[in-house]
Design a protein around this motif. Structure first.
Motif, mmCIF file in Angstrom:
data_model
loop_
_atom_site.group_PDB
_atom_site.id
_atom_site.type_symbol
_atom_site.label_atom_id
_atom_site.label_comp_id
_atom_site.label_asym_id
_atom_site.label_seq_id
_atom_site.Cartn_x
_atom_site.Cartn_y
_atom_site.Cartn_z
ATOM 1 N N UNK A 1 0.839 -1.196 0.000
ATOM 2 C CA UNK A 1 0.000 0.000 0.000
ATOM 3 C C UNK A 1 0.875 1.248 0.000
ATOM 4 N N UNK A 2 1.874 1.245 0.863
ATOM 5 C CA UNK A 2 2.773 2.400 0.939
ATOM 6 C C UNK A 2 3.487 2.619 -0.387
ATOM 7 N N UNK A 3 3.955 1.532 -1.014
ATOM 8 C CA UNK A 3 4.681 1.639 -2.273
ATOM 9 C C UNK A 3 3.788 2.173 -3.389
ATOM 10 N N UNK A 4 2.514 1.735 -3.376
ATOM 11 C CA UNK A 4 1.592 2.111 -4.449
ATOM 12 C C UNK A 4 0.986 3.503 -4.243
ATOM 13 N N UNK A 5 0.535 3.756 -3.014
ATOM 14 C CA UNK A 5 -0.197 4.991 -2.733
ATOM 15 C C UNK A 5 0.714 6.090 -2.205
ATOM 16 N N UNK A 6 1.741 5.686 -1.467
ATOM 17 C CA UNK A 6 2.665 6.664 -0.919
ATOM 18 C C UNK A 6 2.203 7.324 0.362
#
Length: 236
Positions: free
Chosen positions: A70-75
């Motif tokens: 999620x962090x990698x995709x959404x930031x």
């Protein structure tokens, strides 16, 4: 495996948040394997405690897998995933106190109180962080009151009294260490909470870094303390 390699390749230099998500997921996975592998090295009465330790880190490992994606995709911070993880794992951490003292007379009512305190702490914390961010301080205070209920049970309530009456040096040492986790280790979470916009430490630290470090220390550390008392008591 390919997914992990892709994630590692996409961590940019200086991305401390991404680094802690990756380390957190791998550390939780490794701890889960260890706790389940070591179940047969302790006596029967302690195997359930090690199973719960493995469940805590196992649930966290799965959630960290999704949180780092999620962090990698959404930031941005995966708040919902994190609270889903906590609503499952933190009550299980409280269950560990019950399991450690159950051989010495712990009652189901104490287990119920510990679970209710932890659930109340998390639900009110989530409201302040995700639903009513303009009232984070108010909900943070309410969440802290539930947390103090856990502290009371461990330091002066039935859990503390049973541990003292058990006359088991290994249990005494384990309770001492778990009290440190409850007071110092768990203090990482309210510190992270206070870094939210409008709160007392607004912008002082990165929220995800604080939470990721706290999870790794507390969940794995909790399990290792339980493992130590289980091994020591099994060798008596």
């Amino acid at each position: 495996m390919a997914n992990y390699l892709m994630f590692a390749q996409n961590i940019e230099a200086g991305d401390v948040v991404g680094f802690t998500f990756f380390i957190g997921s791998m550390a939780m996975l490794a701890a889960t394997v260890f706790f389940f592998a070591e179940r047969n090295s302790v006596s029967d009465k302690w195997r359930l405690s090690l199973t719960v330790s493995g469940l805590i880190t196992g649930i966290a490992a799965v959630h960290y897998y999704y949180m780092r994606d999620y962090y990698l995709t959404v930031g941005s911070s995966p708040t919902e995933f994190r609270y889903i993880d906590w609503i499952l794992t933190v009550p299980l951490m409280c269950v560990e106190f019950y399991l450690l003292t159950r051989p010495y007379g712990a009652k189901g009512s104490t287990l119920f109180k510990m679970i209710m305190y932890s659930a109340g702490m998390l639900v009110t914390g989530y409201i302040g962080e995700a639903i009513q961010p303009d009232s984070t301080i108010l909900w943070g205070v309410i969440s802290t009151l539930f947390y103090l209920g856990i502290v009371y049970e461990v330091f002066a309530g039935e859990i503390a009294k049973l541990a003292k009456s058990a006359n088991n040096p290994a249990l005494d040492q384990a309770m001492f260490l778990l009290k440190i986790f409850i007071t110092l280790g768990w203090s990482i979470y309210p510190i992270g909470y206070m870094t939210m916009p409008g709160n007392l430490l607004d912008g002082a630290f990165n929220l995800d870094v604080v939470y990721n470090i706290g999870d790794a220390i507390n969940k794995i550390g909790f399990g290792l303390v339980v493992y130590s008392v289980a091994v020591a008591s099994s060798n008596d």
